[in-house]
Design a protein around this motif. Structure first.
Motif, PDB file in Angstrom:
ATOM      1  N   SER A  55      37.826  36.823  39.083  1.00 56.55           N
ATOM      2  CA  SER A  55      38.765  35.790  38.647  1.00 56.55           C
ATOM      3  C   SER A  55      38.159  34.401  38.784  1.00 56.55           C
ATOM      4  CB  SER A  55      40.065  35.879  39.451  1.00 56.55           C
ATOM      5  OG  SER A  55      40.957  34.854  39.082  1.00 56.55           O
ATOM      6  N   GLU A  56      37.474  34.152  39.894  1.00 54.47           N
ATOM      7  CA  GLU A  56      36.866  32.830  40.100  1.00 54.47           C
ATOM      8  C   GLU A  56      35.700  32.600  39.151  1.00 54.47           C
ATOM      9  OE1 GLU A  56      37.928  30.178  41.914  1.00 54.47           O
ATOM     10  OE2 GLU A  56      39.664  31.515  41.892  1.00 54.47           O
ATOM     11  N   ARG A  57      34.942  33.644  38.853  1.00 57.64           N
ATOM     12  CA  ARG A  57      33.863  33.471  37.871  1.00 57.64           C
ATOM     13  C   ARG A  57      34.453  33.067  36.527  1.00 57.64           C
ATOM     14  NH1 ARG A  57      31.696  37.997  40.618  1.00 57.64           N
ATOM     15  NH2 ARG A  57      32.516  39.482  39.091  1.00 57.64           N
ATOM     16  N   ASP A  58      35.569  33.673  36.158  1.00 57.33           N
ATOM     17  CA  ASP A  58      36.229  33.294  34.909  1.00 57.33           C
ATOM     18  C   ASP A  58      36.743  31.863  34.980  1.00 57.33           C
ATOM     19  OD1 ASP A  58      37.953  34.036  32.350  1.00 57.33           O
ATOM     20  OD2 ASP A  58      39.310  33.105  33.797  1.00 57.33           O
ATOM     21  N   ARG A  59      37.411  31.530  36.072  1.00 57.93           N
ATOM     22  CA  ARG A  59      38.028  30.209  36.200  1.00 57.93           C
ATOM     23  C   ARG A  59      36.971  29.100  36.142  1.00 57.93           C
ATOM     24  NH1 ARG A  59      42.859  29.482  38.710  1.00 57.93           N
ATOM     25  NH2 ARG A  59      42.569  31.358  39.976  1.00 57.93           N
ATOM     26  N   GLN A  60      35.859  29.308  36.820  1.00 55.22           N
ATOM     27  CA  GLN A  60      34.833  28.273  36.929  1.00 55.22           C
ATOM     28  C   GLN A  60      33.728  28.418  35.882  1.00 55.22           C
ATOM     29  OE1 GLN A  60      33.332  28.492  40.933  1.00 55.22           O
ATOM     30  NE2 GLN A  60      35.367  28.340  41.847  1.00 55.22           N
ATOM     31  N   ARG A  61      33.818  29.459  35.086  1.00 53.58           N
ATOM     32  CA  ARG A  61      32.725  29.842  34.175  1.00 53.58           C
ATOM     33  C   ARG A  61      31.390  29.884  34.935  1.00 53.58           C
ATOM     34  NH1 ARG A  61      28.859  28.421  30.552  1.00 53.58           N
ATOM     35  NH2 ARG A  61      28.628  29.988  28.922  1.00 53.58           N
ATOM     36  N   ALA A 104      36.913  47.127  33.678  1.00 54.99           N
ATOM     37  CA  ALA A 104      38.171  47.008  34.399  1.00 54.99           C
ATOM     38  C   ALA A 104      38.020  46.079  35.596  1.00 54.99           C
ATOM     39  CB  ALA A 104      38.654  48.381  34.858  1.00 54.99           C
ATOM     40  N   ALA A 105      36.797  45.946  36.102  1.00 52.25           N
ATOM     41  CA  ALA A 105      36.520  45.036  37.220  1.00 52.25           C
ATOM     42  C   ALA A 105      36.249  43.628  36.733  1.00 52.25           C
ATOM     43  CB  ALA A 105      35.323  45.550  38.026  1.00 52.25           C
ATOM     44  N   ASP A 106      35.424  43.489  35.700  1.00 50.94           N
ATOM     45  CA  ASP A 106      35.079  42.180  35.129  1.00 50.94           C
ATOM     46  C   ASP A 106      34.562  42.409  33.720  1.00 50.94           C
ATOM     47  OD1 ASP A 106      34.006  39.775  34.305  1.00 50.94           O
ATOM     48  OD2 ASP A 106      33.102  39.286  36.224  1.00 50.94           O
ATOM     49  N   PRO A 107      35.407  42.222  32.691  1.00 54.35           N
ATOM     50  CA  PRO A 107      34.991  42.546  31.336  1.00 54.35           C
ATOM     51  C   PRO A 107      33.907  41.643  30.768  1.00 54.35           C
ATOM     52  CG  PRO A 107      37.157  41.534  31.326  1.00 54.35           C
ATOM     53  CD  PRO A 107      36.813  41.795  32.758  1.00 54.35           C
ATOM     54  N   SER A 108      33.803  40.411  31.243  1.00 53.92           N
ATOM     55  CA  SER A 108      32.705  39.563  30.782  1.00 53.92           C
ATOM     56  C   SER A 108      31.381  40.098  31.294  1.00 53.92           C
ATOM     57  CB  SER A 108      32.912  38.121  31.259  1.00 53.92           C
ATOM     58  OG  SER A 108      33.952  37.492  30.558  1.00 53.92           O
ATOM     59  N   LEU A 109      31.331  40.380  32.581  1.00 52.99           N
ATOM     60  CA  LEU A 109      30.129  40.965  33.173  1.00 52.99           C
ATOM     61  C   LEU A 109      29.828  42.316  32.541  1.00 52.99           C
ATOM     62  CD1 LEU A 109      27.918  41.321  35.317  1.00 52.99           C
ATOM     63  CD2 LEU A 109      29.693  41.871  36.974  1.00 52.99           C
ATOM     64  N   ALA A 220      34.340  29.982  24.258  1.00 47.50           N
ATOM     65  CA  ALA A 220      35.593  30.647  23.899  1.00 47.50           C
ATOM     66  C   ALA A 220      36.552  30.664  25.082  1.00 47.50           C
ATOM     67  CB  ALA A 220      35.309  32.078  23.444  1.00 47.50           C
ATOM     68  N   PHE A 221      37.852  30.847  24.812  1.00 48.39           N
ATOM     69  CA  PHE A 221      38.822  30.834  25.910  1.00 48.39           C
ATOM     70  C   PHE A 221      38.871  32.165  26.657  1.00 48.39           C
ATOM     71  CE2 PHE A 221      41.658  31.669  22.139  1.00 48.39           C
ATOM     72  CZ  PHE A 221      42.073  32.949  22.469  1.00 48.39           C
ATOM     73  N   GLY A 222      38.235  33.202  26.131  1.00 50.40           N
ATOM     74  CA  GLY A 222      38.156  34.491  26.811  1.00 50.40           C
ATOM     75  C   GLY A 222      36.718  34.978  26.869  1.00 50.40           C
ATOM     76  N   GLN A 223      36.497  36.039  27.678  1.00 50.81           N
ATOM     77  CA  GLN A 223      35.129  36.550  27.873  1.00 50.81           C
ATOM     78  C   GLN A 223      34.197  35.369  28.149  1.00 50.81           C
ATOM     79  OE1 GLN A 223      36.144  39.617  28.471  1.00 50.81           O
ATOM     80  NE2 GLN A 223      34.365  40.488  27.470  1.00 50.81           N
ATOM     81  N   ARG A 224      34.584  34.533  29.085  1.00 55.86           N
ATOM     82  CA  ARG A 224      33.989  33.210  29.258  1.00 55.86           C
ATOM     83  C   ARG A 224      32.589  33.240  29.850  1.00 55.86           C
ATOM     84  NH1 ARG A 224      36.538  29.484  32.555  1.00 55.86           N
ATOM     85  NH2 ARG A 224      35.806  27.829  31.178  1.00 55.86           N
ATOM     86  N   THR A 225      32.225  34.307  30.567  1.00 51.56           N
ATOM     87  CA  THR A 225      30.915  34.303  31.233  1.00 51.56           C
ATOM     88  C   THR A 225      29.922  35.271  30.601  1.00 51.56           C
ATOM     89  OG1 THR A 225      31.645  35.914  32.911  1.00 51.56           O
ATOM     90  CG2 THR A 225      31.965  33.581  33.403  1.00 51.56           C
TER      91      THR A 225
END
Length: 421
Positions: A55-61, A104-109, A220-225
């Motif tokens: 969540s923090e990786r997403d929030r902070q990119r 399911a844990a981190d979709p960007s990763l 983009a606003f999703g899959q940010r990392t």
């Protein structure tokens, strides 16, 4: 030109600083996973680690450099390397399960390694024996394969101004690409180009060589990392052995397209699973019963129970069709691939992609209806599930998957062969 150029105005300071300072670590041999069961077990263990901080990786990119190195060391990136070349030879059902678990844990990763497997499937389809031996050995030695995707400034996604030219100094690649998921973390960056004869080829450049610039401008606003931004090639020297004739797709049936799409469906299944599990947790721990219900806890609300039951059913249905699609590809891959069997693989995966898209969007939206207004607080960052689902499910339009299936079932028309089918 140098690798890892500066950020665009749409980026956060955290993401840009990391992109400027970090490089892929030098490759080193990966752990050799023994079989499919061990691959799934390792995916579960990594998912537990990757869930922390997602969540923090997403929030902070904050880009997941260390996590990607951990993933590579685990050996998961090499599980589809055939046993004959020293790999696990894992099945595609297993590959789908691994991506679902990680996403399911981190979709960007979890999305970052996607292109490696699509490329490996392409190598299996059209690579020479020398190319296969080279690529498989490099993957087992810890090389990561990224991607430099379609161009942004053309009217059609199939139009390419990227050129591979034969010069007196050897092959040279020039062009600009976007949607380059994984390139920032990769050792090899494959891309589509047109050769001197006007034919489509896939060309591999090394990420650190002169003339390669990776620009961290994904906003983009999703899959940010995922760092799915721009890659620029300027007169980049290319080894002849690292040129693959993708124009051969037209005449040689293969499974690279279905494998690539299977992974996309698995990513969406992972997003759906994460949203569903977070919805359950929030309802159990934080949600309050509606004032007119006469109940003391939200978990007894019959309207919530109905919605949860419907979501659970749709999620399990999508998962099973996804796994079935993986088994279909496994069965087809066990024999020489024909035009008809390649089409069956595309249809099976299209069915999975429709269902995983629908449940990813539904679960990530329904989460808030079940959990209530408290779930919208920015501190919880639960909107990341919908943002991730909305962005990733646009990878290729589901309406065309439905068209593909209908045209095949009614008219016997085989799907076109490319990376989106």
């Amino acid at each position: 030109m140098t690798p890892h150029s500066s950020r665009s105005a749409g980026q956060t300071e955290t993401g840009s600083a990391e992109a400027l300072l970090r490089r892929p670590r030098e490759p080193r041999p990966v752990y050799r996973i023994r079989d499919d069961d061990e691959a799934v077990d390792i995916a579960h263990r990594l998912a537990e680690r990757f869930r922390t901080g997602a969540s923090e990786r997403d929030r902070q990119r904050r880009l997941p450099f260390e996590e990607i190195e951990t993933y590579t060391e685990s050996g998961l990136g090499a599980i589809t390397v055939p046993k004959a070349y020293g790999g696990t030879g894992a099945g595609y059902e297993t590959l789908a399960r691994v991506f679902e678990i990680l996403c399911a844990a981190d979709p960007s990763l979890g999305q970052i390694p996607q292109n490696q497997f699509g490329v490996l499937a392409l190598v299996a389809d059209i690579g020479t024996e020398a190319q296969k031996a080279r690529v498989y050995a490099d993957v087992l030695a810890g090389h990561r394969i990224g991607n430099a995707g379609p161009e942004r400034k053309t009217k059609l996604v199939t139009i390419s101004t990227t050129r591979l030219e034969a010069t007196s100094r050897g092959l040279r690649l020039t062009g600009e690409r976007f949607y380059s998921t994984g390139a920032l973390f990769a050792h090899y960056i494959p891309t589509r180009a047109v050769d001197d004869e006007g034919r489509a080829v896939q060309v591999w450049a090394r990420s650190g060589q002169p003339g390669v610039t990776i620009i961290d401008d994904w906003a983009a606003f999703g899959q940010r990392t995922t760092a799915s931004g721009t890659v620029v090639f300027h007169q980049v020297a290319i080894e002849p052995e690292l040129v693959f004739p993708v124009h051969a797709f037209k005449d040689k049936p293969g499974l690279a397209g279905p494998v690539s799409q299977l992974i996309q469906a698995a990513i969406d299944a992972g997003i759906a699973r994460a949203a569903f599990e977070d919805a359950l947790g929030f309802v159990r721990e934080r949600a309050r019963p509606w004032v007119d219900s006469g109940l003391s806890q939200a978990t007894d609300d019959p309207t919530i129970l109905h919605s949860v039951g419907a979501l659970a059913t749709d999620l399990h249905a999508a998962q099973e069709i996804l796994y079935e699609a993986g088994r279909t590809i496994d069965a087809i891959a066990a024999a020489p691939v024909t035009a008809e069997s390649s089409a069956r693989a595309s249809v099976a995966v299209a069915e999975a992609k429709i269902l995983t898209t629908e449940i990813a969007l539904e679960a990530s939206e329904r989460l808030f209806d079940l959990a209530g207004s408290a779930a919208t607080r920015a501190a919880h960052n639960l909107d990341r599930h919908w943002r991730n689902a909305r962005v990733h499910t646009l990878h290729d339009p589901v309406r065309w998957k439905i068209h593909l299936i209908g045209n095949y079932a009614l008219n016997g028309i085989l799907p076109n062969r490319h990376q989106w089918n």
